[in-house]
Design a protein around this motif. Structure first.
Motif, mmCIF file in Angstrom:
data_model
loop_
_atom_site.group_PDB
_atom_site.id
_atom_site.type_symbol
_atom_site.label_atom_id
_atom_site.label_comp_id
_atom_site.label_asym_id
_atom_site.label_seq_id
_atom_site.Cartn_x
_atom_site.Cartn_y
_atom_site.Cartn_z
ATOM 1 N N ARG A 295 0.828 -1.225 0.000
ATOM 2 C CA ARG A 295 0.000 0.000 0.000
ATOM 3 C C ARG A 295 0.856 1.266 0.000
ATOM 4 O O ARG A 295 0.636 2.187 -0.768
ATOM 5 C CB ARG A 295 -0.909 0.012 1.232
ATOM 6 C CG ARG A 295 -2.172 -0.808 1.099
ATOM 7 C CD ARG A 295 -3.106 -0.566 2.285
ATOM 8 N NE ARG A 295 -2.470 -0.834 3.568
ATOM 9 C CZ ARG A 295 -2.369 -2.060 4.108
ATOM 10 N NH1 ARG A 295 -2.868 -3.098 3.454
ATOM 11 N NH2 ARG A 295 -1.774 -2.239 5.269
ATOM 12 N N GLU A 296 1.864 1.275 0.869
ATOM 13 C CA GLU A 296 2.703 2.470 1.013
ATOM 14 C C GLU A 296 3.477 2.752 -0.273
ATOM 15 O O GLU A 296 3.697 3.902 -0.648
ATOM 16 C CB GLU A 296 3.694 2.304 2.170
ATOM 17 C CG GLU A 296 3.063 2.255 3.552
ATOM 18 C CD GLU A 296 2.523 0.895 3.923
ATOM 19 O OE1 GLU A 296 2.503 -0.007 3.054
ATOM 20 O OE2 GLU A 296 2.114 0.708 5.088
ATOM 21 N N GLU A 297 3.900 1.682 -0.907
ATOM 22 C CA GLU A 297 4.658 1.796 -2.153
ATOM 23 C C GLU A 297 3.756 2.407 -3.235
ATOM 24 O O GLU A 297 4.140 3.318 -3.961
ATOM 25 C CB GLU A 297 5.096 0.384 -2.573
ATOM 26 C CG GLU A 297 6.341 0.307 -3.403
ATOM 27 C CD GLU A 297 7.611 0.464 -2.579
ATOM 28 O OE1 GLU A 297 8.365 1.394 -2.915
ATOM 29 O OE2 GLU A 297 7.844 -0.312 -1.638
ATOM 30 N N VAL A 298 2.545 1.869 -3.332
ATOM 31 C CA VAL A 298 1.593 2.301 -4.350
ATOM 32 C C VAL A 298 1.198 3.758 -4.124
ATOM 33 O O VAL A 298 1.107 4.556 -5.064
ATOM 34 C CB VAL A 298 0.356 1.368 -4.330
ATOM 35 C CG1 VAL A 298 -0.798 1.960 -5.121
ATOM 36 C CG2 VAL A 298 0.745 -0.003 -4.882
ATOM 37 N N GLU A 299 1.014 4.108 -2.855
ATOM 38 C CA GLU A 299 0.669 5.479 -2.499
ATOM 39 C C GLU A 299 1.763 6.442 -2.999
ATOM 40 O O GLU A 299 1.497 7.418 -3.683
ATOM 41 C CB GLU A 299 0.557 5.558 -0.965
ATOM 42 C CG GLU A 299 -0.190 6.755 -0.423
ATOM 43 C CD GLU A 299 -1.661 6.723 -0.814
ATOM 44 O OE1 GLU A 299 -2.136 7.762 -1.258
ATOM 45 O OE2 GLU A 299 -2.312 5.654 -0.686
ATOM 46 N N GLY A 300 2.999 6.114 -2.681
ATOM 47 C CA GLY A 300 4.130 6.976 -3.034
ATOM 48 C C GLY A 300 4.361 7.048 -4.533
ATOM 49 O O GLY A 300 4.510 8.130 -5.115
ATOM 50 N N GLU A 301 4.362 5.889 -5.175
ATOM 51 C CA GLU A 301 4.596 5.870 -6.626
ATOM 52 C C GLU A 301 3.429 6.532 -7.349
ATOM 53 O O GLU A 301 3.620 7.218 -8.354
ATOM 54 C CB GLU A 301 4.802 4.435 -7.117
ATOM 55 C CG GLU A 301 6.116 3.844 -6.640
ATOM 56 C CD GLU A 301 6.500 2.545 -7.343
ATOM 57 O OE1 GLU A 301 5.623 1.917 -7.968
ATOM 58 O OE2 GLU A 301 7.689 2.172 -7.258
ATOM 59 N N GLY A 302 2.234 6.324 -6.826
ATOM 60 C CA GLY A 302 1.043 6.915 -7.426
ATOM 61 C C GLY A 302 1.136 8.434 -7.443
ATOM 62 O O GLY A 302 0.854 9.076 -8.451
ATOM 63 N N GLU A 303 1.548 8.985 -6.312
ATOM 64 C CA GLU A 303 1.688 10.442 -6.244
ATOM 65 C C GLU A 303 2.668 10.946 -7.304
ATOM 66 O O GLU A 303 2.434 11.949 -7.964
ATOM 67 C CB GLU A 303 2.233 10.849 -4.871
ATOM 68 C CG GLU A 303 1.154 11.177 -3.864
ATOM 69 C CD GLU A 303 1.729 11.335 -2.462
ATOM 70 O OE1 GLU A 303 2.866 11.846 -2.352
ATOM 71 O OE2 GLU A 303 1.045 10.920 -1.515
ATOM 72 N N GLU A 304 3.753 10.217 -7.419
ATOM 73 C CA GLU A 304 4.803 10.602 -8.358
ATOM 74 C C GLU A 304 4.280 10.545 -9.807
ATOM 75 O O GLU A 304 4.512 11.452 -10.599
ATOM 76 C CB GLU A 304 5.984 9.633 -8.179
ATOM 77 C CG GLU A 304 7.277 10.103 -8.747
ATOM 78 C CD GLU A 304 7.975 11.122 -7.847
ATOM 79 O OE1 GLU A 304 8.927 11.729 -8.334
ATOM 80 O OE2 GLU A 304 7.559 11.308 -6.690
ATOM 81 N N VAL A 305 3.562 9.476 -10.129
ATOM 82 C CA VAL A 305 3.014 9.320 -11.484
ATOM 83 C C VAL A 305 2.060 10.483 -11.779
ATOM 84 O O VAL A 305 2.119 11.106 -12.847
ATOM 85 C CB VAL A 305 2.282 7.961 -11.634
ATOM 86 C CG1 VAL A 305 1.453 7.922 -12.913
ATOM 87 C CG2 VAL A 305 3.281 6.811 -11.616
ATOM 88 N N GLY A 306 1.213 10.803 -10.814
ATOM 89 C CA GLY A 306 0.271 11.904 -10.978
ATOM 90 C C GLY A 306 0.997 13.216 -11.212
ATOM 91 O O GLY A 306 0.636 14.002 -12.088
ATOM 92 N N ARG A 307 2.053 13.423 -10.428
ATOM 93 C CA ARG A 307 2.818 14.664 -10.530
ATOM 94 C C ARG A 307 3.450 14.795 -11.928
ATOM 95 O O ARG A 307 3.368 15.845 -12.560
ATOM 96 C CB ARG A 307 3.908 14.673 -9.455
ATOM 97 C CG ARG A 307 4.609 16.012 -9.265
ATOM 98 C CD ARG A 307 5.814 15.870 -8.338
ATOM 99 N NE ARG A 307 6.786 14.866 -8.781
ATOM 100 C CZ ARG A 307 7.626 15.014 -9.802
ATOM 101 N NH1 ARG A 307 7.633 16.127 -10.496
ATOM 102 N NH2 ARG A 307 8.463 14.057 -10.139
ATOM 103 N N VAL A 308 4.055 13.701 -12.405
ATOM 104 C CA VAL A 308 4.697 13.729 -13.728
ATOM 105 C C VAL A 308 3.663 14.051 -14.806
ATOM 106 O O VAL A 308 3.873 14.926 -15.651
ATOM 107 C CB VAL A 308 5.402 12.381 -14.039
ATOM 108 C CG1 VAL A 308 5.854 12.323 -15.496
ATOM 109 C CG2 VAL A 308 6.588 12.164 -13.105
ATOM 110 N N CYS A 309 2.532 13.367 -14.773
ATOM 111 C CA CYS A 309 1.511 13.572 -15.810
ATOM 112 C C CYS A 309 0.987 15.003 -15.774
ATOM 113 O O CYS A 309 0.822 15.650 -16.812
ATOM 114 C CB CYS A 309 0.356 12.594 -15.639
ATOM 115 S SG CYS A 309 0.822 10.891 -16.003
ATOM 116 N N GLN A 310 0.739 15.493 -14.566
ATOM 117 C CA GLN A 310 0.202 16.844 -14.469
ATOM 118 C C GLN A 310 1.212 17.901 -14.910
ATOM 119 O O GLN A 310 0.874 18.836 -15.607
ATOM 120 C CB GLN A 310 -0.269 17.124 -13.040
ATOM 121 C CG GLN A 310 -1.773 17.249 -13.002
ATOM 122 C CD GLN A 310 -2.393 16.690 -11.742
ATOM 123 O OE1 GLN A 310 -1.701 16.309 -10.804
ATOM 124 N NE2 GLN A 310 -3.709 16.635 -11.731
ATOM 125 N N SER A 311 2.467 17.691 -14.533
ATOM 126 C CA SER A 311 3.484 18.680 -14.890
ATOM 127 C C SER A 311 3.681 18.716 -16.408
ATOM 128 O O SER A 311 4.166 19.697 -16.947
ATOM 129 C CB SER A 311 4.801 18.386 -14.182
ATOM 130 O OG SER A 311 5.395 17.253 -14.765
#
Lengths: 448, 480
Positions: free
Chosen positions: B284-300
Motif C-alpha cells: 500500500r505504502e509503495e503504491v501510495e508513493g509511486e502513485g503520487e509521483e506518477v500523478g505529478r509527472v503527468c500533471q506537470s
C-alpha cells in the motif's frame, strides 16, 4: 616462449598484445599456458581464435581472473586469451535503463557509472572491483539480490561473442523486450567460456531504491532462521541471507551470532521509506515469533556496508589454498534440512565449516578451511567429503558443485558431479558451437 | 506407410477419437491468429507426456514433420503447419495443474493449461502467474513458452522466460529430457533459457515448472489524456526517470482513440493525441508513493485529464478502452496488419513520427496501441483486402520495421518471428548471426522435424513468400 606459437600469432595479433613474463601467473588450476595474449579489440580476439583453432590449440578466455578456479582442470591449455583490455563502456542510456559495455569492463566501474544517474546494475557478483562483465556472465554467479533482480540470464538483453573459429556474432539487442530469433544470450551466460568468447553485452538496469535498510535477526537455530525467512518472503525483500556463526564472524560485526546462537538472518528492505518502515515492523514481529533472540536494524550506511561483504563471503582471494567450497541448490523450504545434512557430513574438529544460505532462492554455500593451526583436509578427505555431501544432498533434490578446492583435489573428483540431466543435449550443443574443443576443453560438466 | 496405416498407428497411441484426418475436421487447425493458412496432414491430440513421446517417436521413424499447437492464438503463424503431410500435435488435452507449491511459490503444469486458469487455480493462496499475454483467457502455457510471450505487465515482472524454471521436453527422436527443474542454477548450460522462445522448433514441452508471485497488496491505475503526443511520450520517460518501473505503462494514439469512441465509447476526447495508462502495484505504502509521483509527472506535462482507480471494478473501466482498441479498428478499415517492433523507449517519439511519415507515404492510416513502457510498438496498418491493398500494406509494414531496427530496436517484442517476420530477419541479423542460432536447432533437433519453415529466412531460395498480413482474423474483443 615456443617459437612455433609466436609464428602462429604474430601475423594475426599485434605483437604488443602478447604478454611477456612468467606464464605461470596465467595458470588455470596449476596448468600454465604456452602463450598469453590480451588483444585490444574484438578484431584481435577474432584473430587469436582463428589462429588457435586453425592450429588445434586450446584457449582459455580470462577476464579479471577472480574465479578461474571454477570447473574441472583443463584437459589442454595452450593460449590464455585475456579480455581485460576490451574495457569500453559503450553506451549508458539512463532513460532506457540499459547499458552496453565490452567484456573487460569491471562490474564496479559499471556500477559507479550508472550510479551517477541514480541507477544500478542488478548483478551483485562477488569481488566486483576485479570481476569483469564478461567473466561475470560466463560464470553466472549471483549474489543475494538475485531474489529481487534475477540472475545474469534475466538481466542480459543482448550479447556479442566471438566463436571458436573467430567469427563474431550477436544475439538479442539493446531493448528490454525482444523475441526476435533464439535467445542465445541464455546459452552463453553460464557456459564458462566453453561455447564462445563473450566480448560485449547489453544489460537492463534498475532504479536505485529510495531507502535501504537491513533487519538482522539472531536465532538459536538454523531451523528457526529458515522458518522466519520463509515467512517474510511475501514482503518482497531485495535480499535474504542466513549465515551460521562461523560465516557470520566474517561480517565485521554487522551480523555475527554471539556465542551460543547458531544463525543470523539478514533481510534487506528497499523501496519508499514508508513501505520500508512497514516491512521492518512486520519483520521484527515475525522474527520474534520465530524465536529470534534479538532483532537489530541496520540503517542505510551500515546496510550498504553489509551486503557486499555477504556477497564476497567465501570468495576472497586471501583465503587458505586448502579451502573447499561447495554450492548446493534446493527448494527454499528445504534449506534448513540441507544445512543440517551438510553439518552432519562435515568431518573432524579442527576443520571449520561456514554456511551461507540464500534462503529465498535456495542456493547454499558451504566452505571448509583449516581451523587455527589445525590440519587441512587432504585431497583424499576432500573427495570423500564431497561424495558424502552428494549422497546426502541428492535425496533433498540438490546438486553439490565444488566451486573451490586445491587443484590437486580435482584429480580425484568431478567438480560438477555425475549424472547431470540433459548432458547428451549439452554435448550436442558443445559439438555444434565448438566442434574442435578449442574453448576451455574439459572444464565444464561431463568433461565438455 | 500409407495414410490409413499411419492413422491407425496414431490411433493406437492416443485413441481413435483423438486423431483427426478428415478434411472437415482439419479446418479448425489450419490457422492461428495470423492469416497464414495451411492444412495439416493429420492432427493428434495426446493426453500425456508418454503419448506425445510415442507420437514423436513414430514420426521420427517415418521421417514425418511435426508442429506443436496450443490454443492457436499466436500472431506470427507459429502454430500453422507448413510442409506436406505435417502432423500437428495439439496439446489442449494436457491442461492439468500437476503441483502447486505455495511455500516455494512455484507450480508444475501441463502445456495445454490456459494461462489465466493457472492464476485462477493459485489465487486462493494469494499467488498469481505474472506473464499476462492479451489472449490469456485462451492461450496456453505451452504456447507462451514457445513464443516467450509477454503482456502489458511484463514491464515490471518480465516475460515468460523470467518465470519458467524448468521444462520437460520431448525431443525429435521421442526421447524425454528435463531442462532445468525445481532447484536453481543446476550444473550445465541453461537449456531452459535456450528452449523458451524456440517457437516450437526445438522440441515439444510436456511439463512446465513456473514461478508464482505473491499477489500485490494494492494496485492503482491511472488514465491520463494528453493533447500532444510529445507530452505523453515525455511522461513515459519522466516516470522511468523518477525511478519508477510501473507494472504497466500503455499508450494509444489519436486514431486508436477515435476508433474506440466509434465502436464502444468510453469517454475519450476524440481530439486528444494520446491516452496513457499507468499501473503501479505493491505494498500500500509503495503504491501510495509511486502513485503520487506518477500523478505529478503527468500533471506537470499538461495532462488534460487524469483519473485513477484503486478497485478492480473501476480499474476495468479505465482499461476498457485500451482492451477494446484493436477490435474497434474494424470500424475504420476491414483489415489490419499488426506489427510488434520494439525501440529504446527514449526513441519512441522519433519512431512514432517515422510511422506517421510511412502513413503519409504509403497512404494507409496507421493506429498505435502499445506497451510504451518497454518501447514495444504495435502499429496497425489499416487497409482493405478487397481493394487488393494487402501487398502495399506489407510494404508499409516493412518500412516501419526498418525504422524500428534503424532506431536501435528489434523486429518483435512478444509475438515471435514465425512465418510472418522470417523474411525480415536479415534486417537485424547477419548470415553468421543466423548460423549461430541454427546451431542451437541443430543440437536440439538435427533433423529439423519440428515446426519447419519458421523463424529463419529461407536463405537461397528465391521463392520466399511475402509475409502475409494479419487481417481481422482476431476475435472482436482481442487486444494486444
Amino acid at each position: 616462449m615456443p617459437t612455433d606459437l609466436l609464428d602462429i600469432f604474430t601475423g594475426l595479433a599485434d605483437t604488443s598484445d602478447i604478454l611477456t613474463g612468467d606464464l605461470s601467473q596465467y595458470s588455470v588450476d596449476g596448468v600454465a599456458p604456452r602463450i598469453a595474449i590480451a588483444p585490444r579489440d574484438v578484431v584481435g580476439v577474432s584473430g587469436v581464435l582463428r589462429a588457435a583453432s586453425a592450429s588445434g590449440l586450446a584457449v582459455a578466455p580470462v577476464g579479471g581472473g577472480t574465479k578461474l578456479f571454477l570447473g574441472n582442470r583443463p584437459k589442454r591449455l595452450d593460449v590464455v586469451l585475456g579480455l581485460r583490455r576490451l574495457d569500453c563502456l559503450l553506451e549508458h542510456a539512463p532513460g532506457d535503463l540499459t547499458v552496453t559495455a565490452q567484456a573487460g569492463v569491471t562490474i564496479e566501474k559499471l556500477q559507479s557509472e550508472v550510479a551517477r544517474h541514480g541507477q544500478l546494475l542488478p548483478l551483485d557478483v562477488p569481488l566486483p572491483s576485479h570481476t569483469t562483465l564478461g567473466g561475470a556472465l560466463a560464470v553466472n554467479l549471483t549474489g543475494p539480490r538475485r531474489l529481487a533482480y534475477g540472475t545474469a540470464r534475466d538481466v542480459v538483453i543482448g550479447i556479442r561473442v566471438v566463436d571458436a573459429k573467430g567469427e563474431a556474432t550477436k544475439a538479442g539487442g539493446r531493448v528490454v523486450k525482444n523475441v526476435t530469433g533464439y535467445d542465445l544470450c541464455k546459452l552463453y551466460v553460464g557456459s564458462l567460456g566453453t561455447l564462445a568468447v563473450i566480448v560485449e553485452a547489453s544489460l537492463r538496469l534498475a532504479p536505485m531504491p529510495l531507502e535501504e535498510r537491513t533487519a538482522v535477526g539472531i536465532f538459536p537455530s538454523i531451523q528457526d532462521a529458515c522458518d522466519a525467512a520463509l515467512d517474510v518472503m511475501r514482503l518482497g525483500p531485495r535480499a535474504m541471507t542466513m549465515v551460521d556463526a562461523r560465516a557470520g564472524s566474517k561480517l565485521a560485526g554487522l551480523a555475527s551470532p554471539p556465542v551460543g546462537q547458531q544463525a543470523a538472518l539478514m533481510v534487506e528492505l528497499t523501496g519508499r521509506p514508508a513501505a520500508v518502515t512497514r516491512r521492518q515492523s512486520d519483520i521484527q514481529a515475525t522474527f520474534l515469533g520465530r524465536n529470534a533472540v534479538s532483532v537489530q536494524v541496520l540503517e542505510k550506511q551500515e546496510s550498504r556496508r553489509l551486503w557486499p561483504a555477504v556477497t564476497d563471503l567465501g570468495w576472497d582471494s586471501q583465503r587458505s589454498p586448502q579451502q573447499l567450497t561447495v554450492r548446493f541448490g534446493v527448494l527454499p523450504s528445504r534449506v534448513a534440512e540441507l544445512c543440517r545434512a551438510v553439518q552432519e557430513a562435515s568431518p573432524q574438529p579442527g576443520v571449520s565449516l561456514g554456511l551461507v544460505a540464500h534462503v529465498g532462492h535456495g542456493v547454499v554455500r558451504a566452505t571448509w578451511w583449516p581451523a587455527n593451526g589445525g590440519p587441512a583436509l587432504d585431497t583424499k578427505a576432500m573427495a570423500l567429503l564431497v561424495a558424502e555431501l552428494r549422497r546426502r544432498a541428492t535425496p533433498l533434490g540438490s546438486y553439490a558443485i565444488v566451486e573451490r578446492c586445491p587443484a590437486a583435489a580435482k584429480e580425484g573428483l568431478d567438480v560438477w558431479g555425475e549424472g547431470v540431466e540433459g548432458l547428451d543435449l549439452m554435448r550436442r550443443i558443445k559439438e555444434q558451437y565448438d566442434p574442435q574443443g578449442t574453448l576451455n576443453p574439459g572444464r565444464f560438466v561431463g568433461g565438455i | 506407410m500409407n495414410r490409413a496405416s499411419l492413422v491407425s498407428a496414431l490411433e493406437a497411441v492416443v485413441g481413435k477419437e483423438y486423431v483427426f484426418h478428415h478434411p472437415d475436421d482439419l479446418l479448425v487447425y489450419e490457422s492461428d491468429a495470423s492469416v497464414d493458412r495451411h492444412t495439416p496432414g493429420i492432427v493428434v491430440v495426446p493426453a500425456s507426456s508418454e503419448e506425445v513421446a510415442r507420437v514423436v517417436h513414430l514420426a521420427f521413424e517415418l521421417g514425418l514433420l511435426l508442429v506443436p499447437r496450443g490454443a492457436g492464438t499466436g500472431l506470427s503463424g507459429g502454430a500453422v503447419a507448413l510442409g506436406e503431410n505435417t502432423i500437428q500435435v495439439a496439446l489442449t488435452r494436457m491442461h492439468r495443474v500437476l503441483e502447486v507449491d505455495t511455500v516455494n511459490q512455484m507450480a508444475v503444469v501441463e502445456p495445454g493449461l490456459v494461462n489465466l486458469d493457472l492464476t485462477t487455480a493459485v489465487s486462493r493462496y494469494g499467488l498469481y502467474y505474472a506473464p499476462d499475454p492479451s489472449s490469456q483467457r485462451a492461450c496456453t502455457i505451452g504456447g507462451n513458452v514457445a513464443e516467450n510471450a509477454g503482456g502489458p505487465h511484463c514491464l515490471r515482472y518480465g516475460t515468460t522466460t523470467n518465470h519458467v524454471l524448468g521444462v520437460e521436453v520431448v525431443l525429435e527422436d521421442g526421447s524425454v529430457v528435463w531442462l532445468g527443474g525445481h532447484s536453481r542454477d543446476l550444473p550445465g548450460y541453461d537449456l531452459t533459457g535456450a528452449f523458451v522462445g524456440g517457437e516450437g522448433t526445438l522440441g515439444i514441452a510436456t511439463r512446465v515448472v513456473v514461478r508464482l508471485l505473491p499477489a500485490p497488496e494494492a494496485i492503482r491505475t491511472f488514465l491520463a489524456i494528453f493533447d500532444r503526443m510529445e507530452d505523453a511520450s515525455a511522461a513515459v520517460s519522466g516516470i522511468i526517470a523518477a525511478g519508477i518501473v510501473p507494472a504497466a505503462l500503455e499508450m494509444m494514439d489519436n486514431l486508436a482513440i477515435r476508433a474506440v469512441e466509434n465502436a464502444r465509447p468510453v469517454g475519450y476526447p476524440t481530439d486528444a493525441e494520446a491516452v496513457l495508462l499507468v499501473e503501479v502495484d505493491g505494498l500500500r505504502e509503495e503504491v501510495e508513493g509511486e502513485g503520487e509521483e506518477v500523478g505529478r509527472v503527468c500533471q506537470s506535462l499538461g495532462a488534460r485529464q487524469l483519473r485513477f482507480a484503486d478497485d478492480p471494478k473501476e480499474r476495468e473501466l479505465l482499461w476498457a478502452g485500451r482492451k477494446g482498441a484493436l477490435g474497434a479498428l474494424g470500424t475504420i478499415a476491414p483489415n489490419y496488419y499488426l506489427l510488434d517492433g520494439v525501440v529504446p523507449r527514449t526513441r519512441l517519439l522519433e519512431v512514432l513520427q517515422r510511422v506517421k511519415e510511412v502513413e503519409r507515404q504509403h497512404g494507409f492510416p496507421i493506429a498505435n496501441v502499445f506497451h510504451a513502457g518497454d518501447g514495444n510498438l504495435h502499429p496497425c496498418v489499416l487497409f482493405d483486402e478487397r481493394k487488393g491493398e494487402a501487398h502495399r500494406a506489407i510494404e508499409a509494414a516493412g518500412a516501419i520495421l526498418k525504422a524500428c531496427v534503424e532506431a536501435g530496436g528489434v523486429l518483435t517484442g512478444e509475438h515471435g518471428v514465425g512465418i510472418e517476420k522470417r523474411a525480415f530477419m536479415p534486417l537485424m541479423f547477419t548470415p553468421q548471426d543466423l548460423a549461430a542460432m541454427e546451431r542451437l536447432r541443430d543440437a536440439f533437433a538435427p533433423g529439423h522435424r519440428f515446426n519447419p519453415g519458421k523463424v529463419f529466412p529461407e536463405g537461397a531460395t528465391c521463392g520466399e513468400p511475402q509475409p502475409t498480413p494479419t487481417s481481422s482474423g482476431l476475435p472482436a474483443d482481442a487486444w494486444v
